[in-house]
Design a protein around this motif. Structure first.
Motif, mmCIF file in Angstrom:
data_model
loop_
_atom_site.group_PDB
_atom_site.id
_atom_site.type_symbol
_atom_site.label_atom_id
_atom_site.label_comp_id
_atom_site.label_asym_id
_atom_site.label_seq_id
_atom_site.Cartn_x
_atom_site.Cartn_y
_atom_site.Cartn_z
ATOM 1 N N GLU A 150 0.862 -1.294 0.149
ATOM 2 C CA GLU A 150 -0.129 -0.101 0.012
ATOM 3 C C GLU A 150 0.895 1.249 0.070
ATOM 4 N N GLY A 151 1.916 1.265 0.633
ATOM 5 C CA GLY A 151 2.947 2.469 0.717
ATOM 6 C C GLY A 151 3.487 2.766 -0.630
ATOM 7 N N SER A 152 3.781 1.424 -1.079
ATOM 8 C CA SER A 152 4.424 1.894 -2.576
ATOM 9 C C SER A 152 3.408 2.049 -3.498
ATOM 10 N N LEU A 153 2.323 1.642 -3.567
ATOM 11 C CA LEU A 153 1.133 2.321 -4.419
ATOM 12 C C LEU A 153 1.116 3.834 -3.968
ATOM 13 N N LEU A 154 0.911 4.171 -2.791
ATOM 14 C CA LEU A 154 0.723 5.687 -2.391
ATOM 15 C C LEU A 154 1.952 6.461 -3.100
ATOM 16 N N VAL A 155 3.162 6.095 -2.927
ATOM 17 C CA VAL A 155 4.205 6.802 -3.673
ATOM 18 C C VAL A 155 3.933 6.693 -5.256
ATOM 19 N N ASN A 156 3.628 5.841 -5.850
ATOM 20 C CA ASN A 156 3.535 5.548 -7.375
ATOM 21 C C ASN A 156 2.451 6.235 -7.789
ATOM 22 N N TYR A 157 1.330 6.645 -7.062
ATOM 23 C CA TYR A 157 0.352 7.076 -7.615
ATOM 24 C C TYR A 157 0.007 8.718 -6.858
ATOM 25 N N SER A 158 1.169 9.187 -6.361
ATOM 26 C CA SER A 158 1.136 10.204 -5.580
ATOM 27 C C SER A 158 0.843 11.693 -6.525
ATOM 28 N N PRO A 159 0.318 12.536 -6.135
ATOM 29 C CA PRO A 159 0.133 13.631 -6.948
ATOM 30 C C PRO A 159 1.093 14.287 -7.322
ATOM 31 N N GLY A 160 2.632 14.051 -6.924
ATOM 32 C CA GLY A 160 3.738 14.551 -7.396
ATOM 33 C C GLY A 160 4.091 13.810 -8.654
ATOM 34 N N LYS A 161 3.674 12.552 -8.733
ATOM 35 C CA LYS A 161 4.060 12.034 -10.024
ATOM 36 C C LYS A 161 3.127 12.253 -11.102
ATOM 37 N N GLY A 162 1.941 12.986 -10.822
ATOM 38 C CA GLY A 162 1.265 13.326 -11.793
ATOM 39 C C GLY A 162 0.170 12.211 -12.306
ATOM 40 N N ARG A 163 -0.166 11.089 -11.381
ATOM 41 C CA ARG A 163 -0.891 10.022 -11.766
ATOM 42 C C ARG A 163 -2.169 10.265 -11.134
ATOM 43 N N ILE A 164 -2.669 11.140 -10.504
ATOM 44 C CA ILE A 164 -4.157 10.930 -9.905
ATOM 45 C C ILE A 164 -4.874 11.902 -11.024
ATOM 46 N N GLY A 165 -6.014 11.163 -11.255
ATOM 47 C CA GLY A 165 -6.868 11.641 -11.866
ATOM 48 C C GLY A 165 -8.235 11.314 -11.646
ATOM 49 N N GLN A 166 -9.292 11.835 -12.252
ATOM 50 C CA GLN A 166 -10.543 11.492 -12.073
ATOM 51 C C GLN A 166 -10.788 9.720 -12.617
ATOM 52 N N GLY A 167 -10.962 8.896 -11.545
ATOM 53 C CA GLY A 167 -11.120 7.692 -11.905
ATOM 54 C C GLY A 167 -9.999 6.953 -12.374
ATOM 55 N N GLU A 168 -8.907 7.331 -12.346
ATOM 56 C CA GLU A 168 -7.680 6.715 -12.733
ATOM 57 C C GLU A 168 -7.555 5.168 -12.322
ATOM 58 N N ILE A 169 -7.809 4.887 -11.305
ATOM 59 C CA ILE A 169 -7.741 3.490 -10.605
ATOM 60 C C ILE A 169 -8.591 3.325 -9.278
ATOM 61 N N ASN A 170 -9.727 2.657 -9.710
ATOM 62 C CA ASN A 170 -10.784 2.662 -8.703
ATOM 63 C C ASN A 170 -10.100 1.934 -7.278
ATOM 64 N N SER A 171 -9.143 0.894 -7.208
ATOM 65 C CA SER A 171 -8.770 0.368 -6.136
ATOM 66 C C SER A 171 -8.189 1.502 -5.040
ATOM 67 N N LEU A 172 -7.711 2.664 -5.404
ATOM 68 C CA LEU A 172 -7.169 3.459 -4.620
ATOM 69 C C LEU A 172 -7.955 4.759 -4.118
ATOM 70 N N HIS A 173 -9.227 4.705 -4.479
ATOM 71 C CA HIS A 173 -10.158 5.651 -4.064
ATOM 72 C C HIS A 173 -10.103 5.633 -2.432
ATOM 73 N N GLY A 174 -9.884 6.982 -1.983
ATOM 74 C CA GLY A 174 -9.865 7.322 -0.538
ATOM 75 C C GLY A 174 -8.531 7.078 0.047
ATOM 76 N N LEU A 175 -7.665 6.307 -0.927
ATOM 77 C CA LEU A 175 -6.206 6.102 -0.060
ATOM 78 C C LEU A 175 -5.252 7.286 -0.486
#
Length: 179
Positions: A150-175
């Protein structure tokens, strides 16, 4: 579903029988997942099986650990060749996780990381044991590894990496916090 999170874990059970097939099988499965539309994948590397109760107290422990490390190096070397454009792969570092837990079990709330609860834990609670049998983690061990991933996912999908978008990945909703 391109917005789902897929987890690919396997290979360690094949170590003693068909080690030459572990990396090719993982890479083929990874490619097939992508070809069917998976865009968010956690690839769990080969655990350090030399740290398992089956080997940790035997002369084979170092050899098995080294073999697992070499298999992981091969997996990482070929990973770019089979990763399709637009696919995000997060590595679940089971090898490193087991090494960390073995080095400092108390930091993880564990008291036994070298024996199998199934054979040696009669009358005790499995909640402080890392291994269920001589090869596989307990529920607690799996849960601790899931927290690590989970920690690795949060790093990979952090806003700093520009990977967060509307509905990009359902499984991370709320994380992931976007601000």
């Amino acid at each position: 579903d391109p917005a789902a999170l897929y987890v690919l874990e396997g290979g360690s059970n094949d170590l003693m029988y068909t080690p030459e097939l572990i990396v090719p099988n993982q890479l083929e499965t990874l490619f097939v997942l992508q070809s069917y539309g998976a865009r968010h994948i956690v690839l769990v590397n080969i655990p350090d099986v030399g740290k398992s109760p089956r080997y940790v107290t035997t002369p084979l422990s170092g050899y098995i650990s080294a073999a697992c490390g070499l298999l992981n190096e091969a997996l990482m070397a070929y990973l770019p060749a089979v990763t399709l454009p637009g696919v995000q792969i997060t590595i679940g570092d089971m090898y490193g996780f087991l090494d960390s837990v073995a080095a400092d079990p108390e930091a993880y709330g564990l008291t036994n990381v070298q024996q199998a609860y199934l054979t040696d834990g009669a009358g005790q609670s499995p909640t402080t044991w890392l291994f269920w049998d001589d090869y596989h983690p307990t529920t607690v061990g799996h849960g601790l590894f899931a927290e690590d991933v989970e920690g690795s996912l949060l790093v990979n999908y952090s806003p700093g990496k520009g990977r967060i978008g509307q509905g990009e990945i359902n499984s991370l909703h709320g994380l992931v916090k976007t601000h």
